[in-house]
Design a protein around this motif. Structure first.
Motif, PDB file in Angstrom:
ATOM      1  N   LYS A 149      11.466  -3.550  -2.970  1.00 25.23           N
ATOM      2  CA  LYS A 149      10.386  -4.278  -3.557  1.00 25.23           C
ATOM      3  C   LYS A 149      10.925  -4.693  -4.842  1.00 25.23           C
ATOM      4  N   SER A 150      11.550  -3.983  -5.813  1.00 24.36           N
ATOM      5  CA  SER A 150      12.027  -4.230  -6.982  1.00 24.36           C
ATOM      6  C   SER A 150      13.274  -5.380  -6.731  1.00 24.36           C
ATOM      7  N   HIS A 151      14.190  -5.159  -5.938  1.00 25.97           N
ATOM      8  CA  HIS A 151      15.358  -6.113  -5.617  1.00 25.97           C
ATOM      9  C   HIS A 151      14.666  -7.341  -5.216  1.00 25.97           C
ATOM     10  N   ALA A 152      13.500  -7.497  -4.289  1.00 23.02           N
ATOM     11  CA  ALA A 152      13.179  -8.761  -3.890  1.00 23.02           C
ATOM     12  C   ALA A 152      12.561  -9.456  -5.126  1.00 23.02           C
ATOM     13  N   LYS A 153      12.216  -8.906  -6.153  1.00 17.43           N
ATOM     14  CA  LYS A 153      11.761  -9.670  -7.483  1.00 17.43           C
ATOM     15  C   LYS A 153      12.892 -10.337  -8.164  1.00 17.43           C
ATOM     16  N   GLY A 154      14.018 -10.360  -7.530  1.00 17.05           N
ATOM     17  CA  GLY A 154      15.291 -10.832  -8.127  1.00 17.05           C
ATOM     18  C   GLY A 154      16.007  -9.921  -9.239  1.00 17.05           C
ATOM     19  N   ASN A 155      15.670  -8.802  -9.231  1.00 15.17           N
ATOM     20  CA  ASN A 155      16.412  -7.629 -10.205  1.00 15.17           C
ATOM     21  C   ASN A 155      17.785  -7.317  -9.329  1.00 15.17           C
ATOM     22  N   GLN A 156      18.535  -6.961 -10.131  1.00 17.27           N
ATOM     23  CA  GLN A 156      19.637  -6.054  -9.886  1.00 17.27           C
ATOM     24  C   GLN A 156      19.356  -4.715 -10.069  1.00 17.27           C
ATOM     25  N   VAL A 157      19.426  -3.956  -9.103  1.00 13.91           N
ATOM     26  CA  VAL A 157      18.506  -2.474  -9.004  1.00 13.91           C
ATOM     27  C   VAL A 157      19.655  -1.565  -9.044  1.00 13.91           C
ATOM     28  N   VAL A 158      19.834  -0.609  -9.914  1.00 11.44           N
ATOM     29  CA  VAL A 158      20.368   0.644 -10.237  1.00 11.44           C
ATOM     30  C   VAL A 158      19.427   1.630  -9.863  1.00 11.44           C
ATOM     31  N   VAL A 159      19.573   2.842  -8.986  1.00 14.59           N
ATOM     32  CA  VAL A 159      18.640   3.731  -8.866  1.00 14.59           C
ATOM     33  C   VAL A 159      19.381   5.151  -9.065  1.00 14.59           C
ATOM     34  N   VAL A 160      18.874   5.930  -9.964  1.00  8.61           N
ATOM     35  CA  VAL A 160      19.249   7.243 -10.136  1.00  8.61           C
ATOM     36  C   VAL A 160      18.258   8.206  -9.344  1.00  8.61           C
ATOM     37  N   ILE A 161      19.113   9.218  -8.677  1.00  3.08           N
ATOM     38  CA  ILE A 161      18.313  10.015  -7.735  1.00  3.08           C
ATOM     39  C   ILE A 161      18.429  11.612  -8.056  1.00  3.08           C
ATOM     40  N   VAL A 214      30.104  22.657  -9.801  1.00  4.08           N
ATOM     41  CA  VAL A 214      30.301  21.943  -8.674  1.00  4.08           C
ATOM     42  C   VAL A 214      29.422  22.218  -7.540  1.00  4.08           C
ATOM     43  N   LEU A 215      28.721  23.397  -7.471  1.00  2.00           N
ATOM     44  CA  LEU A 215      27.733  23.402  -6.621  1.00  2.00           C
ATOM     45  C   LEU A 215      26.396  22.721  -6.459  1.00  2.00           C
ATOM     46  N   LEU A 216      25.917  22.824  -7.909  1.00  4.39           N
ATOM     47  CA  LEU A 216      24.615  21.956  -8.108  1.00  4.39           C
ATOM     48  C   LEU A 216      24.684  20.521  -7.974  1.00  4.39           C
ATOM     49  N   SER A 217      25.783  19.923  -8.383  1.00  7.73           N
ATOM     50  CA  SER A 217      26.214  18.642  -8.307  1.00  7.73           C
ATOM     51  C   SER A 217      25.928  17.964  -6.816  1.00  7.73           C
ATOM     52  N   THR A 218      26.151  18.862  -5.832  1.00  2.43           N
ATOM     53  CA  THR A 218      26.091  18.479  -4.657  1.00  2.43           C
ATOM     54  C   THR A 218      24.738  18.074  -4.165  1.00  2.43           C
ATOM     55  N   GLY A 219      23.533  18.763  -4.737  1.00  2.00           N
ATOM     56  CA  GLY A 219      22.364  18.340  -4.319  1.00  2.00           C
ATOM     57  C   GLY A 219      21.933  16.881  -4.537  1.00  2.00           C
ATOM     58  N   GLU A 220      22.264  16.333  -5.643  1.00  2.00           N
ATOM     59  CA  GLU A 220      22.017  15.041  -5.927  1.00  2.00           C
ATOM     60  C   GLU A 220      22.953  14.058  -4.863  1.00  2.00           C
ATOM     61  N   ILE A 221      24.336  14.453  -4.856  1.00  2.00           N
ATOM     62  CA  ILE A 221      25.190  13.584  -3.837  1.00  2.00           C
ATOM     63  C   ILE A 221      24.572  13.434  -2.441  1.00  2.00           C
ATOM     64  N   VAL A 222      23.735  14.634  -1.988  1.00  2.84           N
ATOM     65  CA  VAL A 222      23.303  14.383  -0.434  1.00  2.84           C
ATOM     66  C   VAL A 222      22.238  13.477  -0.708  1.00  2.84           C
ATOM     67  N   SER A 223      21.207  13.480  -1.527  1.00  4.92           N
ATOM     68  CA  SER A 223      20.164  12.581  -1.875  1.00  4.92           C
ATOM     69  C   SER A 223      20.459  11.211  -1.773  1.00  4.92           C
ATOM     70  N   SER A 224      21.780  11.044  -2.555  1.00  4.31           N
ATOM     71  CA  SER A 224      22.107   9.630  -2.818  1.00  4.31           C
ATOM     72  C   SER A 224      22.637   8.830  -1.590  1.00  4.31           C
ATOM     73  N   ALA A 225      23.493   9.775  -0.734  1.00  6.08           N
ATOM     74  CA  ALA A 225      23.813   9.259   0.423  1.00  6.08           C
ATOM     75  C   ALA A 225      22.716   8.990   1.465  1.00  6.08           C
ATOM     76  N   LEU A 226      21.968   9.570   1.518  1.00  2.00           N
ATOM     77  CA  LEU A 226      20.712   9.706   2.472  1.00  2.00           C
ATOM     78  C   LEU A 226      20.018   8.380   2.165  1.00  2.00           C
ATOM     79  N   LEU A 227      19.464   8.266   0.757  1.00  4.76           N
ATOM     80  CA  LEU A 227      18.814   7.253   0.469  1.00  4.76           C
ATOM     81  C   LEU A 227      19.648   5.833   0.480  1.00  4.76           C
TER      82      LEU A 227
END
Ligand code: ASP
Ligand code: MG
Length: 408
Positions: free
Chosen positions: A28-40, A68-81
């Motif tokens: 939706k935000s992209h469709a408004k003509g924005n360049q979108v960066v998402v932090v997850i 090293v361990l905790l950073s994987t949590g955000e990497i998983v969600s970023s790939a899935l999204l």
């Protein structure tokens, strides 16, 4: 094209349906003509689960390996999204902290962002992609993974928004804005349309948990507006900004909000000789033990003997008590008493500055409710009372009414 940075918290991406829902919001935000960066953030309770897992292997896990361990949590969600966006037919790419150019110091588990080299993000945006960045992480000069501390994805988002010169940093979460008090304990609480950085900072440090405090600090410092909105519905949220364009009537005549925090414990040393060096003898060892002290009150002395009370978070009480007992003899204190069941309630508002009457109104509202005030602290735009934990809800309700915060 305007750049918008959006940040989604762990509860917004807790399962595949929610991830698909977030992908729709991004589109939706992209469709408004924005360049979108998402932090997850990491999905649901992933970070807590990873911490628990680590402690099953080693009860004193190494900080570098924890990162090293905790950073994987955000990497998983970023790939899935990113996969969810592909499925909707959009071009998107996930970047972890290092790939996004987030350079930090080497303080593992509480790293500070030093610099963002945003060329890669800019390149991907210019290629028409939506960029999904794994929050809460970065990389040191020596190419080690770091994390920014619990809740740190908000800080990633604000830092990226600043470095990309985004229009706004949107925080999409499971609440739809900042309220005059916590709606879970104060049903009359009202959503605030806009709030100044300084007020948000005071609310956050007094117990409001909607944003990470470092994110609010950073936003204020670089004047990056943050819009807090729901990730589940379209109701208008709360804009946190510099305060200049705010309706001046409202700014100058109101308490903006009430915060409460039940993570308060106190330590009292009685019968200390009132002489130079005593406060230093107490607080230096606490600092060395990594304990952060919140409120400090030293009583007026009689016969050159004084009492000193300070508060810490409940998790630090045991450590603080040990430290204080080990020095109590040296400074000739009579007794050390602790209480872990306290809370603080705070009223915050720029309108309180230079205007008399707010403190007395607060104290009389609490007294009418039969609530005893144990300690009081203030800043220019905040008054905080420390009370018994069991009275918090009543205190918040009484103050909300006394300052007529239910009225728009
Ligand atoms: N996943 C991390 C945490 O739970 C970072 C964040 O959510 O902002 O603390
Ligand atoms: Mg989380």
């Amino acid at each position: 094209m305007p750049i918008v940075v959006q940040k989604y918290g762990g509860s917004s991406v807790a399962d595949p349906d929610k991830i698909r829902n977030v992908a729709q919001r991004i589109v939706k935000s992209h469709a408004k003509g924005n360049q979108v960066v998402v932090v997850i953030s990491a999905m649901g309770d992933t970070t807590d689960d990873l911490i628990e897992l680590a402690h099953k292997i080693n009860d004193r896990p190494d900080n570098r390996e924890m990162d090293v361990l905790l950073s994987t949590g955000e990497i998983v969600s970023s790939a899935l999204l990113t996969m969810a966006l592909h499925k909707l037919g959009y071009q998107a790419i996930s970047l972890n902290g290092p790939q996004a150019g987030i350079l930090t110091d080497a303080a593992h588990s509480k790293a500070k962002i030093l610099k963002i080299e945003s060329d890669r993000i800019v390149k991907e945006l210019n290629a028409g992609k939506i960029v999904i960045v794994a929050g809460f992480q970065g990389i040191t000069q020596d190419a080690d993974m770091t994390t920014l501390g619990r809740g740190g994805s908000d800080t990633t988002a604000v830092a990226l928004a600043i470095s990309l010169k985004a229009q706004v940093c949107e925080k999409l979460t499971d609440v739809d804005g900042i309220y005059t008090a916590d709606p879970r304990i104060c049903p009359e609480a009202r959503k605030i349309k806009e709030i100044a950085y300084d007020e948000m900072l005071e609310l956050t440090s007094s117990g409001n948990k909607v944003l990470h405090i470092r994110a609010v600090e950073l936003a204020g410092h670089y004047n990056m507006p943050i819009l807090v909105v729901s990730s589940f519905n379209d109701s208008p949220g709360t804009l946190i900004h510099g305060g200049d364009s705010m309706d001046s009537m409202e700014v100058h005549n109101k308490v903006r909000g009430i915060a409460h925090d039940i993570d308060v414990a106190k330590v009292t040393l009685t019968g200390i000789p009132n002489q130079p060096g005593v406060a230093a003898a107490i607080f230096e060892p606490l600092t060395k033990a990594g304990i952060s002290v919140d409120t400090i009150v030293q009583n007026a002395f009689k016969d050159n003997i004084t009492d000193l009370t300070f508060t810490v978070s409940r998790g630090d009480l045991k450590k603080a008590n040990d430290v204080i007992n080990s020095i109590a003899k040296n400074i000739k204190a009579k007794e050390v008493v602790t209480d872990a069941k306290l809370a603080k309630v705070s009223i915050v508002g720029i309108g309180m500055q230079n205007t008399p009457g707010y403190a007395s109104k607060m104290f009389s509202a609490l007294s009418k409710a039969g609530i005893n005030i144990q300690l009081i602290t203030t800043s220019e735009i905040r008054i905080t009372c420390i009370i018994e934990e069991t009275r918090v809800k009543e205190a918040v309700l009484a103050l909300h009414r006394a300052f007529e915060l239910e009225k728009d």
